[in-house]
Scaffold this motif. Structure first.
Motif, PDB file in Angstrom:
ATOM      1  N   PRO A  25       0.806  -1.238   0.000  1.00 11.04           N
ATOM      2  CA  PRO A  25       0.000   0.000   0.000  1.00 11.04           C
ATOM      3  C   PRO A  25       0.833   1.279   0.000  1.00 11.04           C
ATOM      4  O   PRO A  25       0.389   2.299  -0.520  1.00 11.04           O
ATOM      5  CB  PRO A  25      -0.831  -0.117   1.280  1.00 11.04           C
ATOM      6  CG  PRO A  25      -0.943  -1.584   1.522  1.00 11.04           C
ATOM      7  CD  PRO A  25       0.370  -2.150   1.083  1.00 11.04           C
ATOM      8  N   VAL A  26       2.030   1.236   0.572  1.00  9.42           N
ATOM      9  CA  VAL A  26       2.868   2.434   0.618  1.00  9.42           C
ATOM     10  C   VAL A  26       3.241   2.883  -0.784  1.00  9.42           C
ATOM     11  O   VAL A  26       3.302   4.083  -1.083  1.00  9.42           O
ATOM     12  CB  VAL A  26       4.140   2.179   1.452  1.00  9.42           C
ATOM     13  CG1 VAL A  26       5.065   3.387   1.413  1.00  9.42           C
ATOM     14  CG2 VAL A  26       3.776   1.858   2.893  1.00  9.42           C
ATOM     15  N   SER A  27       3.472   1.924  -1.660  1.00 10.76           N
ATOM     16  CA  SER A  27       3.896   2.255  -3.023  1.00 10.76           C
ATOM     17  C   SER A  27       2.772   2.858  -3.851  1.00 10.76           C
ATOM     18  O   SER A  27       2.998   3.318  -4.972  1.00 10.76           O
ATOM     19  CB  SER A  27       4.437   1.010  -3.736  1.00 10.76           C
ATOM     20  OG  SER A  27       3.411   0.047  -3.912  1.00 10.76           O
ATOM     21  N   HIS A  28       1.542   2.864  -3.321  1.00 17.84           N
ATOM     22  CA  HIS A  28       0.411   3.452  -4.040  1.00 17.84           C
ATOM     23  C   HIS A  28       0.184   4.910  -3.647  1.00 17.84           C
ATOM     24  O   HIS A  28      -0.702   5.560  -4.196  1.00 17.84           O
ATOM     25  CB  HIS A  28      -0.869   2.649  -3.774  1.00 17.84           C
ATOM     26  CG  HIS A  28      -0.790   1.243  -4.270  1.00 17.84           C
ATOM     27  ND1 HIS A  28      -1.707   0.272  -3.915  1.00 17.84           N
ATOM     28  CD2 HIS A  28       0.099   0.629  -5.092  1.00 17.84           C
ATOM     29  CE1 HIS A  28      -1.382  -0.865  -4.497  1.00 17.84           C
ATOM     30  NE2 HIS A  28      -0.291  -0.686  -5.203  1.00 17.84           N
TER      31      HIS A  28
ATOM     32  N   ALA B 238      -3.799  10.406   1.828  1.00 11.27           N
ATOM     33  CA  ALA B 238      -2.472  10.955   1.548  1.00 11.27           C
ATOM     34  C   ALA B 238      -2.299  12.346   2.141  1.00 11.27           C
ATOM     35  O   ALA B 238      -1.229  12.694   2.651  1.00 11.27           O
ATOM     36  CB  ALA B 238      -2.231  10.990   0.041  1.00 11.27           C
ATOM     37  N   GLU B 239      -3.369  13.160   2.098  1.00 11.31           N
ATOM     38  CA  GLU B 239      -3.291  14.513   2.652  1.00 11.31           C
ATOM     39  C   GLU B 239      -3.038  14.479   4.158  1.00 11.31           C
ATOM     40  O   GLU B 239      -2.309  15.305   4.697  1.00 11.31           O
ATOM     41  CB  GLU B 239      -4.591  15.283   2.374  1.00 11.31           C
ATOM     42  CG  GLU B 239      -4.854  15.585   0.907  1.00 11.31           C
ATOM     43  CD  GLU B 239      -5.602  14.460   0.221  1.00 11.31           C
ATOM     44  OE1 GLU B 239      -5.710  13.358   0.827  1.00 11.31           O
ATOM     45  OE2 GLU B 239      -6.069  14.669  -0.908  1.00 11.31           O
ATOM     46  N   VAL B 240      -3.631  13.495   4.846  1.00 11.86           N
ATOM     47  CA  VAL B 240      -3.451  13.359   6.288  1.00 11.86           C
ATOM     48  C   VAL B 240      -2.008  12.960   6.601  1.00 11.86           C
ATOM     49  O   VAL B 240      -1.392  13.483   7.537  1.00 11.86           O
ATOM     50  CB  VAL B 240      -4.440  12.325   6.859  1.00 11.86           C
ATOM     51  CG1 VAL B 240      -4.169  12.072   8.350  1.00 11.86           C
ATOM     52  CG2 VAL B 240      -5.871  12.798   6.657  1.00 11.86           C
ATOM     53  N   ILE B 241      -1.452  12.036   5.809  1.00 17.69           N
ATOM     54  CA  ILE B 241      -0.065  11.613   6.010  1.00 17.69           C
ATOM     55  C   ILE B 241       0.881  12.781   5.782  1.00 17.69           C
ATOM     56  O   ILE B 241       1.806  13.021   6.571  1.00 17.69           O
ATOM     57  CB  ILE B 241       0.283  10.442   5.069  1.00 17.69           C
ATOM     58  CG1 ILE B 241      -0.549   9.209   5.419  1.00 17.69           C
ATOM     59  CG2 ILE B 241       1.770  10.110   5.152  1.00 17.69           C
ATOM     60  CD1 ILE B 241      -0.363   8.052   4.471  1.00 17.69           C
TER      61      ILE B 241
ATOM     62  N   VAL C  64       4.319   2.991   7.890  1.00 22.04           N
ATOM     63  CA  VAL C  64       4.637   1.619   7.475  1.00 22.04           C
ATOM     64  C   VAL C  64       3.804   0.619   8.263  1.00 22.04           C
ATOM     65  O   VAL C  64       3.269  -0.351   7.703  1.00 22.04           O
ATOM     66  CB  VAL C  64       6.145   1.349   7.656  1.00 22.04           C
ATOM     67  CG1 VAL C  64       6.456  -0.121   7.383  1.00 22.04           C
ATOM     68  CG2 VAL C  64       6.957   2.236   6.719  1.00 22.04           C
ATOM     69  N   THR C  65       3.663   0.853   9.558  1.00 22.94           N
ATOM     70  CA  THR C  65       2.861  -0.044  10.401  1.00 22.94           C
ATOM     71  C   THR C  65       1.400  -0.026   9.973  1.00 22.94           C
ATOM     72  O   THR C  65       0.747  -1.072   9.895  1.00 22.94           O
ATOM     73  CB  THR C  65       2.983   0.368  11.873  1.00 22.94           C
ATOM     74  OG1 THR C  65       4.356   0.306  12.271  1.00 22.94           O
ATOM     75  CG2 THR C  65       2.157  -0.555  12.756  1.00 22.94           C
ATOM     76  N   ALA C  66       0.881   1.169   9.691  1.00 26.49           N
ATOM     77  CA  ALA C  66      -0.506   1.287   9.240  1.00 26.49           C
ATOM     78  C   ALA C  66      -0.715   0.579   7.912  1.00 26.49           C
ATOM     79  O   ALA C  66      -1.745  -0.060   7.691  1.00 26.49           O
ATOM     80  CB  ALA C  66      -0.899   2.757   9.123  1.00 26.49           C
ATOM     81  N   ALA C  67       0.270   0.684   7.026  1.00 24.69           N
ATOM     82  CA  ALA C  67       0.160   0.036   5.715  1.00 24.69           C
ATOM     83  C   ALA C  67       0.153  -1.482   5.845  1.00 24.69           C
ATOM     84  O   ALA C  67      -0.544  -2.174   5.097  1.00 24.69           O
ATOM     85  CB  ALA C  67       1.321   0.467   4.823  1.00 24.69           C
ATOM     86  N   ALA C  68       0.884  -1.993   6.817  1.00 23.15           N
ATOM     87  CA  ALA C  68       0.942  -3.445   7.007  1.00 23.15           C
ATOM     88  C   ALA C  68      -0.300  -3.970   7.716  1.00 23.15           C
ATOM     89  O   ALA C  68      -0.724  -5.106   7.477  1.00 23.15           O
ATOM     90  CB  ALA C  68       2.191  -3.804   7.808  1.00 23.15           C
ATOM     91  N   ALA C  69      -0.900  -3.142   8.580  1.00 28.94           N
ATOM     92  CA  ALA C  69      -2.020  -3.598   9.405  1.00 28.94           C
ATOM     93  C   ALA C  69      -3.382  -3.414   8.746  1.00 28.94           C
ATOM     94  O   ALA C  69      -4.316  -4.152   9.022  1.00 28.94           O
ATOM     95  CB  ALA C  69      -2.001  -2.879  10.749  1.00 28.94           C
TER      96      ALA C  69
ATOM     97  N   LEU D  71      -4.468   2.584   4.783  1.00 27.93           N
ATOM     98  CA  LEU D  71      -3.703   3.782   5.114  1.00 27.93           C
ATOM     99  C   LEU D  71      -4.624   4.987   5.266  1.00 27.93           C
ATOM    100  O   LEU D  71      -5.684   5.031   4.638  1.00 27.93           O
ATOM    101  CB  LEU D  71      -2.692   4.078   4.002  1.00 27.93           C
ATOM    102  CG  LEU D  71      -1.358   3.361   4.056  1.00 27.93           C
ATOM    103  CD1 LEU D  71      -0.580   3.628   2.764  1.00 27.93           C
ATOM    104  CD2 LEU D  71      -0.532   3.800   5.248  1.00 27.93           C
ATOM    105  N   PRO D  72      -4.225   5.967   6.074  1.00 30.64           N
ATOM    106  CA  PRO D  72      -4.967   7.228   6.079  1.00 30.64           C
ATOM    107  C   PRO D  72      -4.876   7.896   4.712  1.00 30.64           C
ATOM    108  O   PRO D  72      -4.061   7.502   3.871  1.00 30.64           O
ATOM    109  CB  PRO D  72      -4.237   8.059   7.150  1.00 30.64           C
ATOM    110  CG  PRO D  72      -3.458   7.075   7.952  1.00 30.64           C
ATOM    111  CD  PRO D  72      -3.122   5.952   7.030  1.00 30.64           C
TER     112      PRO D  72
END
Length: 248
Positions: free
Chosen positions: A95-98, A132-135, A121-126, A129-130
């Motif tokens: 998911p991180v790569s998206h 992108a604007e929030v990240i 990274v933890t959120a993407a694995a679990a 993801l939030p």
């Protein structure tokens, strides 16, 4: 950066696109397009970065950036972003790569605190993801806090980084409590305002049913004044009420 400016940064609005302005079908199409574009862009970040890294291995030392500029029309900073991102993406959850390229660049940057990177990274694995604007906003705040820690350490000889981090953390907790209190007050005020509005609607409906022919033209005039001259309407109502109270 001072604590007050950190508060402003934390409270800056993070506004994802409002898809409610579109029909359900068009919103789904637009969301699918955004996901596809971000996925393609992120894939290109990884691939371009890998090719740049491979080229850097075979081009003589000192000539790589000249090759980048002449062959690719790319400046040094852009090339470095691609390569840093490609290295960082290795082994990360899919998911991180998206995420959009700019967010990947920010996550891969050494200037981004490791704690925030680990959160993502933890959120993407679990799970999901939030947005992108929030990240991106979380990264911006974390960088500002890191700068504030450095400022506090420099401002007081003998103060350790851990002590400065505790100061910043306490300030953040205080701001969070204050923000939650304000939000609770705003929510209560909203409930009270809606209650008053409903009471007024009920009163108007009762008057309309009892005195419709007389009341409706008056209400139309009041509505027009409220739209075009709210100050004049306020003054007129005050004058009428004050004269009415004097007559009692």
């Amino acid at each position: 950066m001072t604590t007050s400016s950190l508060a402003v940064l934390e409270e800056r609005g993070v506004f994802p696109f409002d898809y409610s302005t579109l029909s359900s079908e068009l919103a789904q199409q637009a969301q699918a397009a955004a996901k596809a574009i971000n996925r393609i862009a992120a894939r290109h970040v990884r691939l371009i970065g890998k090719h740049l890294l491979a080229a850097k291995e075979v081009i003589p030392h000192g000539s790589f950036m000249q090759w980048v500029e002449s062959e690719l029309g790319m400046n040094a900073r852009t090339a470095q972003n691609y390569m840093t991102a490609a290295r960082w993406l290795e082994g990360k959850p899919e998911p991180v790569s998206h995420l959009p390229a700019k967010v990947i660049y920010a996550l891969a940057s050494p200037a981004t605190p490791a704690s925030v990177v680990q959160e993502v990274v933890t959120a993407a694995a679990a799970g999901p993801l939030p947005e992108a604007e929030v990240i991106a906003h979380r990264i911006e705040v974390a960088k500002a806090e890191a700068r504030e820690v450095k400022r506090l350490v420099a401002a007081k000889p003998g103060r350790t980084e851990q002590e400065a981090q505790k100061v910043v953390q306490r300030s953040r907790q205080n701001r969070t409590r204050e923000r939650e209190q304000r939000e609770a007050e705003w929510a209560q005020q909203k409930v009270e305002r809606e209650h008053r509005q409903q009471q007024f609607r009920n009163t108007l409906a009762l008057w309309r049913d009892e005195h419709g022919p007389v009341l409706i033209p008056v209400l139309k005039q009041l509505l027009e004044m409220a739209t075009t001259d709210s100050y004049g309407l306020t003054q007129a109502l005050r004058d009428v009420l004050s004269s009415g109270e004097g007559a009692q």
